[in-house]
Design a protein around this motif. Structure first.
Motif, PDB file in Angstrom:
ATOM      1  N   GLY A 100       0.811  -1.215   0.000  1.00 13.05           N
ATOM      2  CA  GLY A 100       0.000   0.000   0.000  1.00 13.05           C
ATOM      3  C   GLY A 100       0.843   1.263   0.000  1.00 13.05           C
ATOM      4  O   GLY A 100       0.503   2.248  -0.656  1.00 13.05           O
ATOM      5  N   GLY A 101       1.959   1.217   0.740  1.00  9.35           N
ATOM      6  CA  GLY A 101       2.845   2.381   0.775  1.00  9.35           C
ATOM      7  C   GLY A 101       3.434   2.678  -0.583  1.00  9.35           C
ATOM      8  O   GLY A 101       3.441   3.826  -1.037  1.00  9.35           O
ATOM      9  N   LEU A 102       3.926   1.641  -1.267  1.00  8.42           N
ATOM     10  CA  LEU A 102       4.494   1.847  -2.601  1.00  8.42           C
ATOM     11  C   LEU A 102       3.424   2.192  -3.632  1.00  8.42           C
ATOM     12  O   LEU A 102       3.724   2.798  -4.657  1.00  8.42           O
ATOM     13  CB  LEU A 102       5.299   0.618  -3.034  1.00  8.42           C
ATOM     14  CG  LEU A 102       6.560   0.349  -2.216  1.00  8.42           C
ATOM     15  CD1 LEU A 102       7.255  -0.914  -2.700  1.00  8.42           C
ATOM     16  CD2 LEU A 102       7.508   1.543  -2.234  1.00  8.42           C
ATOM     17  N   ALA A 103       2.176   1.833  -3.350  1.00  6.84           N
ATOM     18  CA  ALA A 103       1.072   2.214  -4.235  1.00  6.84           C
ATOM     19  C   ALA A 103       0.616   3.642  -3.977  1.00  6.84           C
ATOM     20  O   ALA A 103      -0.241   4.159  -4.692  1.00  6.84           O
ATOM     21  CB  ALA A 103      -0.096   1.252  -4.049  1.00  6.84           C
ATOM     22  N   GLY A 104       1.181   4.281  -2.954  1.00  9.13           N
ATOM     23  CA  GLY A 104       0.881   5.678  -2.700  1.00  9.13           C
ATOM     24  C   GLY A 104      -0.256   5.946  -1.737  1.00  9.13           C
ATOM     25  O   GLY A 104      -0.735   7.077  -1.653  1.00  9.13           O
ATOM     26  N   VAL A 105      -0.712   4.946  -0.992  1.00  4.54           N
ATOM     27  CA  VAL A 105      -1.738   5.173   0.026  1.00  4.54           C
ATOM     28  C   VAL A 105      -1.069   5.958   1.163  1.00  4.54           C
ATOM     29  O   VAL A 105      -0.143   5.438   1.798  1.00  4.54           O
ATOM     30  CB  VAL A 105      -2.330   3.841   0.541  1.00  4.54           C
ATOM     31  CG1 VAL A 105      -3.350   4.098   1.644  1.00  4.54           C
ATOM     32  CG2 VAL A 105      -2.931   3.044  -0.615  1.00  4.54           C
ATOM     33  N   PRO A 106      -1.486   7.193   1.397  1.00  6.87           N
ATOM     34  CA  PRO A 106      -0.733   8.073   2.298  1.00  6.87           C
ATOM     35  C   PRO A 106      -0.449   7.497   3.684  1.00  6.87           C
ATOM     36  O   PRO A 106       0.699   7.518   4.138  1.00  6.87           O
ATOM     37  CB  PRO A 106      -1.601   9.331   2.388  1.00  6.87           C
ATOM     38  CG  PRO A 106      -2.381   9.342   1.122  1.00  6.87           C
ATOM     39  CD  PRO A 106      -2.637   7.896   0.804  1.00  6.87           C
ATOM     40  N   GLU A 107      -1.466   6.968   4.372  1.00  6.86           N
ATOM     41  CA  GLU A 107      -1.225   6.463   5.730  1.00  6.86           C
ATOM     42  C   GLU A 107      -0.336   5.220   5.727  1.00  6.86           C
ATOM     43  O   GLU A 107       0.456   5.013   6.645  1.00  6.86           O
ATOM     44  CB  GLU A 107      -2.534   6.208   6.491  1.00  6.86           C
ATOM     45  CG  GLU A 107      -3.443   5.167   5.887  1.00  6.86           C
ATOM     46  CD  GLU A 107      -4.390   5.684   4.811  1.00  6.86           C
ATOM     47  OE1 GLU A 107      -5.307   4.930   4.442  1.00  6.86           O
ATOM     48  OE2 GLU A 107      -4.224   6.819   4.313  1.00  6.86           O
ATOM     49  N   LEU A 108      -0.427   4.411   4.685  1.00  5.46           N
ATOM     50  CA  LEU A 108       0.437   3.229   4.595  1.00  5.46           C
ATOM     51  C   LEU A 108       1.862   3.625   4.206  1.00  5.46           C
ATOM     52  O   LEU A 108       2.827   3.013   4.666  1.00  5.46           O
ATOM     53  CB  LEU A 108      -0.139   2.207   3.623  1.00  5.46           C
ATOM     54  CG  LEU A 108      -1.443   1.556   4.092  1.00  5.46           C
ATOM     55  CD1 LEU A 108      -1.998   0.622   3.022  1.00  5.46           C
ATOM     56  CD2 LEU A 108      -1.255   0.818   5.403  1.00  5.46           C
ATOM     57  N   PHE A 109       1.998   4.646   3.379  1.00  4.58           N
ATOM     58  CA  PHE A 109       3.332   5.130   3.039  1.00  4.58           C
ATOM     59  C   PHE A 109       4.031   5.674   4.286  1.00  4.58           C
ATOM     60  O   PHE A 109       5.201   5.383   4.529  1.00  4.58           O
ATOM     61  CB  PHE A 109       3.271   6.200   1.945  1.00  4.58           C
ATOM     62  CG  PHE A 109       4.631   6.697   1.526  1.00  4.58           C
ATOM     63  CD1 PHE A 109       5.487   5.882   0.808  1.00  4.58           C
ATOM     64  CD2 PHE A 109       5.055   7.964   1.872  1.00  4.58           C
ATOM     65  CE1 PHE A 109       6.756   6.327   0.432  1.00  4.58           C
ATOM     66  CE2 PHE A 109       6.314   8.427   1.501  1.00  4.58           C
ATOM     67  CZ  PHE A 109       7.168   7.600   0.779  1.00  4.58           C
ATOM     68  N   ARG A 110       3.300   6.436   5.102  1.00  8.00           N
ATOM     69  CA  ARG A 110       3.891   6.953   6.355  1.00  8.00           C
ATOM     70  C   ARG A 110       4.301   5.803   7.267  1.00  8.00           C
ATOM     71  O   ARG A 110       5.387   5.818   7.864  1.00  8.00           O
ATOM     72  CB  ARG A 110       2.909   7.886   7.066  1.00  8.00           C
ATOM     73  CG  ARG A 110       2.800   9.255   6.425  1.00  8.00           C
ATOM     74  CD  ARG A 110       2.007  10.231   7.291  1.00  8.00           C
ATOM     75  NE  ARG A 110       0.629   9.807   7.526  1.00  8.00           N
ATOM     76  CZ  ARG A 110      -0.389  10.057   6.698  1.00  8.00           C
ATOM     77  NH1 ARG A 110      -0.180  10.718   5.561  1.00  8.00           N
ATOM     78  NH2 ARG A 110      -1.600   9.651   6.995  1.00  8.00           N
ATOM     79  N   ALA A 111       3.451   4.788   7.399  1.00  2.00           N
ATOM     80  CA  ALA A 111       3.778   3.632   8.237  1.00  2.00           C
ATOM     81  C   ALA A 111       4.988   2.884   7.682  1.00  2.00           C
ATOM     82  O   ALA A 111       5.882   2.466   8.437  1.00  2.00           O
ATOM     83  CB  ALA A 111       2.577   2.691   8.347  1.00  2.00           C
ATOM     84  N   LEU A 112       5.030   2.722   6.373  1.00  2.00           N
ATOM     85  CA  LEU A 112       6.164   2.047   5.732  1.00  2.00           C
ATOM     86  C   LEU A 112       7.472   2.757   6.051  1.00  2.00           C
ATOM     87  O   LEU A 112       8.466   2.129   6.427  1.00  2.00           O
ATOM     88  CB  LEU A 112       5.941   1.992   4.220  1.00  2.00           C
ATOM     89  CG  LEU A 112       7.082   1.473   3.352  1.00  2.00           C
ATOM     90  CD1 LEU A 112       7.379   0.013   3.659  1.00  2.00           C
ATOM     91  CD2 LEU A 112       6.735   1.649   1.875  1.00  2.00           C
ATOM     92  N   MET A 113       7.466   4.065   5.936  1.00  2.00           N
ATOM     93  CA  MET A 113       8.691   4.833   6.169  1.00  2.00           C
ATOM     94  C   MET A 113       9.075   4.851   7.650  1.00  2.00           C
ATOM     95  O   MET A 113      10.253   4.947   7.992  1.00  2.00           O
ATOM     96  CB  MET A 113       8.538   6.260   5.635  1.00  2.00           C
ATOM     97  CG  MET A 113       8.296   6.313   4.125  1.00  2.00           C
ATOM     98  SD  MET A 113       9.440   5.335   3.129  1.00  2.00           S
ATOM     99  CE  MET A 113      10.926   6.291   3.332  1.00  2.00           C
TER     100      MET A 113
END
Length: 196
Positions: A100-113
């Motif tokens: 989800g983070g790599l797909a650009g979902v904002p909250e998942l991208f923040r969690a990924l990082m």
């Protein structure tokens, strides 16, 4: 967040089941454990017939070799059926964060990082300046260039597995849902308070 076409895995009742979770990129430790258990040696499936290895998610992030571990487990999954075995790879919240983070979902991208994504990026061969201060699309493009198999393999992880009267899953039950609805609800991967 499993792809809709990935069904739950059913393990026959007469199988011996080994289960693990939260391996987080620890390829060396996992290889040692699998060898000690007689399940796999040097990347080859060596378990007795009618053996299942179930990994209940969080294969990626934090540790030094997420990509190597994903590839090792996917390779064992390919080998096991020829020896009358099963390797069930199940999604965890860290797989969802990567996808989800790599797909650009904002909250998942923040969690990924925040929760281990940089370790996964390093394991695919990226340098810190390739993810620091960069957006999801830029990082995803580089991940796909260096490890084109990573995201498709993570998408192949199942939502849960069943063996006898046991449901194996990352996380836990979401109250008052049918098993089918629960299997499609990503909330099961993060549940804490409601479970307890």
């Amino acid at each position: 967040m499993a792809a809709p076409h990935v069904p739950p895995i059913t393990i026959p009742d007469d199988f011996t089941v080994w289960a693990a979770t939260d391996l987080h990129g620890q390829l060396g430790a996992v290889d040692r454990l699998l060898a000690d258990a007689g399940i796999a040696l040097d990347g080859a499936w060596t378990a007795p017939p009618r053996t299942a290895l179930v990994v209940t998610g969080d294969v990626v992030d934090r540790g030094p070799d997420s990509l190597g571990l994903v590839r090792r487990l996917a390779g064992l999954r390919e080998q096991a059926p020829a020896a009358d075995g099963i390797v069930a790879l199940l999604e965890g919240n860290h797989e969802v964060q990567v996808l989800g983070g790599l797909a650009g979902v904002p909250e998942l991208f923040r969690a990924l990082m925040a929760f281990g994504g940089p370790a996964t990026f390093a394991s695919v061969g990226m340098a810190a300046d390739e993810w620091t201060g960069r957006g999801a699309a830029s990082i995803a493009s580089r991940v796909d260039e260096l490890a084109p198999d990573l995201r498709p393999t993570l998408w192949s992880f199942a939502p849960y597995a069943r063996w006898r009267d046991v449901v194996l899953v990352h996380g836990g039950p979401v109250p008052r849902q049918s098993l089918d609805a629960w299997g499609r609800n990503a909330g099961r991967l993060w549940i804490r308070g409601a479970f307890f």
